[in-house]
Design a protein around this motif. Structure first.
Motif, mmCIF file in Angstrom:
data_model
loop_
_atom_site.group_PDB
_atom_site.id
_atom_site.type_symbol
_atom_site.label_atom_id
_atom_site.label_comp_id
_atom_site.label_asym_id
_atom_site.label_seq_id
_atom_site.Cartn_x
_atom_site.Cartn_y
_atom_site.Cartn_z
ATOM 1 N N VAL A 75 0.848 -1.207 0.000
ATOM 2 C CA VAL A 75 0.000 0.000 0.000
ATOM 3 C C VAL A 75 0.880 1.253 0.000
ATOM 4 N N ALA A 76 1.995 1.197 0.729
ATOM 5 C CA ALA A 76 2.923 2.343 0.748
ATOM 6 C C ALA A 76 3.513 2.561 -0.650
ATOM 7 N N LEU A 77 3.819 1.475 -1.338
ATOM 8 C CA LEU A 77 4.370 1.588 -2.700
ATOM 9 C C LEU A 77 3.357 2.281 -3.617
ATOM 10 N N ALA A 78 2.102 1.863 -3.532
ATOM 11 C CA ALA A 78 1.060 2.493 -4.357
ATOM 12 C C ALA A 78 0.947 3.980 -4.021
ATOM 13 N N SER A 79 1.035 4.314 -2.732
ATOM 14 C CA SER A 79 0.914 5.719 -2.313
ATOM 15 C C SER A 79 2.089 6.541 -2.841
ATOM 16 N N VAL A 80 3.282 5.971 -2.755
ATOM 17 C CA VAL A 80 4.475 6.671 -3.262
ATOM 18 C C VAL A 80 4.344 6.885 -4.775
ATOM 19 N N MET A 81 3.838 5.876 -5.469
ATOM 20 C CA MET A 81 3.691 6.005 -6.926
ATOM 21 C C MET A 81 2.676 7.088 -7.282
ATOM 22 N N LEU A 82 1.629 7.211 -6.486
ATOM 23 C CA LEU A 82 0.630 8.247 -6.769
ATOM 24 C C LEU A 82 1.231 9.639 -6.533
ATOM 25 N N THR A 83 1.989 9.775 -5.453
ATOM 26 C CA THR A 83 2.659 11.050 -5.184
ATOM 27 C C THR A 83 3.648 11.366 -6.311
ATOM 28 N N PHE A 84 4.349 10.341 -6.748
ATOM 29 C CA PHE A 84 5.309 10.463 -7.852
ATOM 30 C C PHE A 84 4.592 10.966 -9.120
ATOM 31 N N ALA A 85 3.380 10.433 -9.356
ATOM 32 C CA ALA A 85 2.603 10.847 -10.531
ATOM 33 C C ALA A 85 2.219 12.322 -10.419
ATOM 34 N N PHE A 86 1.919 12.776 -9.205
ATOM 35 C CA PHE A 86 1.593 14.197 -8.994
ATOM 36 C C PHE A 86 2.813 15.058 -9.272
ATOM 37 N N VAL A 87 3.942 14.634 -8.713
ATOM 38 C CA VAL A 87 5.156 15.448 -8.823
ATOM 39 C C VAL A 87 5.642 15.511 -10.270
ATOM 40 N N THR A 88 5.435 14.440 -11.001
ATOM 41 C CA THR A 88 5.916 14.403 -12.393
ATOM 42 C C THR A 88 4.830 14.807 -13.391
ATOM 43 N N ASP A 89 3.725 15.390 -12.873
ATOM 44 C CA ASP A 89 2.645 15.909 -13.730
ATOM 45 C C ASP A 89 2.125 14.872 -14.725
ATOM 46 N N ARG A 90 1.751 13.717 -14.234
ATOM 47 C CA ARG A 90 1.181 12.679 -15.118
ATOM 48 C C ARG A 90 -0.314 12.953 -15.329
ATOM 49 N N PHE A 91 -0.592 13.932 -16.197
ATOM 50 C CA PHE A 91 -1.987 14.319 -16.383
ATOM 51 C C PHE A 91 -2.789 13.305 -17.194
ATOM 52 N N ASP A 92 -2.122 12.277 -17.709
ATOM 53 C CA ASP A 92 -2.894 11.215 -18.369
ATOM 54 C C ASP A 92 -3.616 10.356 -17.317
ATOM 55 N N PHE A 102 -5.129 6.730 1.076
ATOM 56 C CA PHE A 102 -4.448 7.277 2.254
ATOM 57 C C PHE A 102 -4.977 6.611 3.535
ATOM 58 N N TRP A 103 -6.282 6.420 3.602
ATOM 59 C CA TRP A 103 -6.923 5.703 4.730
ATOM 60 C C TRP A 103 -6.301 4.321 4.861
ATOM 61 N N ALA A 104 -6.248 3.608 3.713
ATOM 62 C CA ALA A 104 -5.716 2.235 3.721
ATOM 63 C C ALA A 104 -4.253 2.238 4.155
ATOM 64 N N LEU A 105 -3.499 3.241 3.682
ATOM 65 C CA LEU A 105 -2.074 3.319 4.041
ATOM 66 C C LEU A 105 -1.912 3.522 5.551
ATOM 67 N N LEU A 106 -2.633 4.499 6.096
ATOM 68 C CA LEU A 106 -2.506 4.784 7.533
ATOM 69 C C LEU A 106 -2.916 3.574 8.364
ATOM 70 N N LEU A 107 -3.963 2.899 7.931
ATOM 71 C CA LEU A 107 -4.438 1.742 8.689
ATOM 72 C C LEU A 107 -3.440 0.577 8.597
ATOM 73 N N ALA A 108 -2.866 0.408 7.406
ATOM 74 C CA ALA A 108 -1.877 -0.662 7.248
ATOM 75 C C ALA A 108 -0.656 -0.390 8.137
ATOM 76 N N ILE A 109 -0.223 0.877 8.169
ATOM 77 C CA ILE A 109 0.909 1.241 9.046
ATOM 78 C C ILE A 109 0.531 0.983 10.505
ATOM 79 N N CYS A 110 -0.694 1.367 10.840
ATOM 80 C CA CYS A 110 -1.195 1.166 12.208
ATOM 81 C C CYS A 110 -1.171 -0.329 12.572
#
Lengths: 175, 634
Positions: free
Chosen positions: B37-54, B85-93
């Protein structure tokens, strides 16, 4: 490998940061000054009696699409006022309200530079103009498009999930 | 692609972890779920930072000009990312909880909740969905969300929500095993309560500085969603004290924990389904059915478990005297539940009205104020009364020793407030209640410090008790701030350049209006000098900005913060001749709201710390203060 990965992540973040500072042109009507006007009016039951405390909605349409709705409650005299209305033919505005289960709305209007203020009285009940709700633009839709079946990723997830349950069960059996 | 695959694999791994836990294996694959779940979250943030508007989600909530800091926070900008984000926080928890080696059922419950969120993400709200187009720029983030508080308010609220799942999991484990670990349940609840308090405080600050209407709480459905589990948690944190000391209310405590968790899911449902229209309607699609099914499962499961394990709750002590400390806790819980029911009814009324009557009906802020004002006043006075009461029965000389002086001071405070011109009943009661509670808190500290060596020692020896008193102090400050808002005044100022206006002892000079360019917006910013006693004390720059793809200008308020009064200025319009229209709000005592919130947080942090010794200093203190004979506590 770890160093390369860290370098790659750093590079992407720095690039993103640099891109973030690039100045972008704003929409064409933002030239020298914010030119805005006011839409005001009153909510009238049967064309006569003002309705205080009722909700009226300002509907904003751009390019034929409903892009924004702003609700507001009428004051004790049944009046309402929406400020910051663009004086631009690009946007059109209407006032709508629900009364006794029916939806009423005014015609759409735009503000021009000669007309800083426009009055839109909305009549509900007898003499009012009933209208169906407007379709929101795809960007603002609240419902996901209906899906037909599962895509390949979802199928993979389902198969792996069944496998996971079976694996957990088998490991328990062995134990 | 990597993010989507991570989510696809996270779901079956979570299901495996859940099933293995049900079969008795402890914490199997729990960290693996977190990593995916953390990997998916990092990839989504990465998509934001790299402007993946597709990617549709990135297109909706970002654009090239969006500052990096908001791109990094893009994960919680919309529905799909928030669920992730909910899933990530809960998984960390779940990973953190697993370190304490809890019963296997705890992980099963936590993974079941993770699975619920992953199912929604995979089948309904995939944040990695491609739009099929390759736009050069995105639509952009709602300007109202481009605010510092919005960077930390959602994570704090979500963390608070997520952590409520842990006490719920421990309750389920307790019901299954028959041994309820109330220490762990209490500790996790207090952490969740702390974060929820922090999150709500930040949300109120955001509303105050961003929405431009001069207030901080509008009883919006989403605000209400954030406060509902807060009330049940407040009730639990009080009633669990009775269980610890008197072995009472076990079933009630369990119900409160279950209800708190249920309300967090319900809150997420309200926030994200857009079911009740509000200023927070930033959600993008209806996923209400998933939430309704899950909430139904939680309800049926919890009720079935409580019925099945009803023998666990037999043989509990009952309340003997309402004029005792446990009696005060009973009243406290009743008031919290009353507030909860009132807010819940007011929040859901538009929904039910639409279902049953065919049209929307709203109750508005006056309804909530009418309910909450008397409940709040009763709770305020109870804050001063409860800690002074004795367990089991009323003791001789209680009124004279504990309450006579505080009540005399409270009456004097109400008289002074009346003479000062305050005529509304709520501020008058707050004036009296605040002084009453402050006097009882001060007396408690002074008497206890006489028994122990110093305040510091008191905090070390009995952090729960004295941390709790600090929280009560914060509540008093919060009430003073809320009472002040009854005297909020609003003015419309129409000024030409160079004009001076005098209002409530302040003077305003409108100097100029200048065109400003920001990274992602441009607009007009004004320059207003604020004077007090003919001395310039601040320069205010309220502005109106236009953002790309937004159909109307967004106001940016400016304010001068004072301990006794805030001067809050919003720009409404600037005409061709340079004259400007401002909305001025004078907010008396609003700083006390923020101060109260901060003090509450500090008190909670103190209460979380473990006591220095294992000796129950609270019992010792109670005995020495003549509040509880030892034989009755045992």
């Amino acid at each position: 490998m770890k160093t390369k990965l860290a370098f790659l992540i750093l590079f992407v973040f720095v690039s993103g940061s640099a891109l973030g500072k690039e100045k972008m042109p704003i929409s064409p009507h933002a030239n020298n000054q914010v030119k805005t006007g006011v839409i005001k009016g009153a909510l009238l039951k049967d064309g006569k009696n003002p309705l205080p405390g009722a909700t009226v909605v300002l509907e904003i349409v751009q390019g034929g699409n409903l892009i924004l709705t702003i609700p507001k409650r009428t004051d004790p005299k049944g009046a309402f006022q929406f400020k910051n209305i663009f004086m631009s033919p690009e946007f059109s505005y209407a006032i709508s309200s629900e009364f006794e289960g029916k939806r009423y709305s005014t015609d759409f209007v735009s503000l021009t530079e000669k007309e800083i203020e426009k009055r839109l009285d909305l009549i509900v009940g007898e003499g009012g103009q009933e209208s169906p709700p407007l379709e929101e633009s795809p960007m603002n839709k609240t419902d996901a498009p209906a899906k037909k079946g599962f895509n390949e990723y979802q199928l993979l997830a389902i198969i792996l999930s069944i496998g996971a349950i079976a694996y957990a069960f088998l490991r328990r059996k062995k134990k | 692609m990597i993010g989507e695959l991570a989510l696809i694999f996270a779901m079956p791994v979570a299901i495996y972890s859940f099933a293995a836990s049900l079969f008795g294996a402890k914490n199997r694959s729990v960290h693996f779920v977190t990593i995916l779940v953390a990997l998916a979250s990092v990839m989504l943030t990465f998509a934001f930072v790299t402007d993946r508007f597709d990617i549709d989600y990135v297109y909706q909530y970002s654009n090239v000009g969006l500052p990096l800091v908001y791109k990094l926070a893009g994960i919680w900008a919309g529905l799909e990312g928030s669920l992730l984000f909910w899933a990530l926080l809960l998984a960390i928890c779940a990973s953190i909880v697993s370190k304490a080696k809890p019963p296997a059922i705890v992980n099963a419950v936590l993974q079941a909740i993770v699975i619920f969120f992953l199912v929604m993400i995979v089948f309904q709200a995939d944040p990695f969905t491609l739009s099929g187009a390759h736009p050069a720029d995105g639509h952009g983030l709602n300007p109202l969300l481009q605010n510092f508080y919005m960077l930390i308010h959602p994570p704090a609220i979500y963390l608070g929500y997520v952590i409520f799942a842990v006490p719920f999991a421990y309750v389920v484990a307790g019901l299954v095993s028959g041994e309820m670990d109330f220490t762990k349940i209490r500790n996790w609840t207090i952490v969740a309560w702390l974060l929820l308090t922090f999150g709500n405080l930040l949300g109120a600050m955001w509303a105050y500085v961003e929405l431009g209407w001069g207030g901080f709480w509008a009883w919006d459905p989403v605000e209400n969603a954030g406060i509902l589990p807060w009330f049940t948690a407040c009730a639990f944190l009080h009633s669990v004290i009775i269980h610890e000391s008197r072995k009472m209310l076990k079933l009630w405590n369990v119900v409160l924990v279950i209800l708190s968790f249920w309300l967090t899911i319900f809150g997420t449902f309200i926030t994200r389904s857009g079911i009740i229209q509000s200023v927070h309607s930033f959600s993008d699609m209806t996923i209400g059915l998933y939430f309704i099914v899950f909430l139904s499962i939680v309800t049926i499961f919890s009720v079935a478990m409580l019925i099945w394990k009803r023998d666990l709750f037999k043989g509990q002590k009952v309340l003997k005297n309402i004029f005792s400390r446990e009696g005060a806790f009973y009243i406290n819980n009743f008031l919290f539940v009353l507030a909860l029911v009132g807010i819940l009814c007011g929040t859901l009324l538009p929904l039910f009205a639409e279902w049953f009557m065919g049209h929307k009906a709203e109750v508005g802020a006056p309804f909530f104020n009418r309910i909450m004002a008397p409940v709040g006043i009763a709770l305020l006075f109870l804050t001063g009364i409860g800690p002074q009461m004795s367990w089991v029965k009323i003791r001789a000389g209680l009124f004279r020793k504990e309450f006579l002086l505080p009540l005399a001071l409270a009456a004097a405070a109400a008289c002074v407030a009346y003479l000062y011109g305050i005529r509304l009943w709520f501020p008058l009661c707050v004036a009296a209640g605040a002084i009453f509670v402050l006097a009882t808190i001060a007396a408690e500290f002074i008497r206890s410090a006489r028994i122990e060596k110093s305040f510091y020692e008191l905090f070390r020896m009995a952090p729960k008790r004295f941390g709790g008193l600090i929280v009560h102090l914060g509540i008093v400050l919060l009430f003073i701030g809320i009472a002040g808002s009854a005297y909020k005044t609003e003015y419309t100022l129409k000024m030409v350049k160079g004009e001076k206006n005098a209002i409530e002892g302040y003077e305003f000079i409108y100097n100029s209006a200048d065109w400003k360019d920001k990274i992602d917006a441009e607009g007009v910013a004004t320059d207003v000098t604020l004077l007090k006693d003919r001395r310039a004390i601040a320069t205010l720059n309220p502005a109106l900005y236009m953002y790309k793809n937004q159909p109307r200008p967004f106001g940016q308020i400016d304010l001068h913060v004072g301990l006794l009064k805030d001067v809050y200025l919003a720009l409404e319009n600037v005409a061709d001749d340079g004259s400007a229209e401002f909305e001025l709000t004078m907010n008396p005592l609003i700083s006390f709201v923020w101060l109260g919130g901060i003090v509450m947080l500090l008190g909670t942090v103190v209460a979380i710390f473990p006591a220095k010794t294992k000796e129950d200093i609270e019992v010792v203190l109670d005995e020495r203060l003549g509040r509880a004979p030892k034989e009755e506590i045992a």
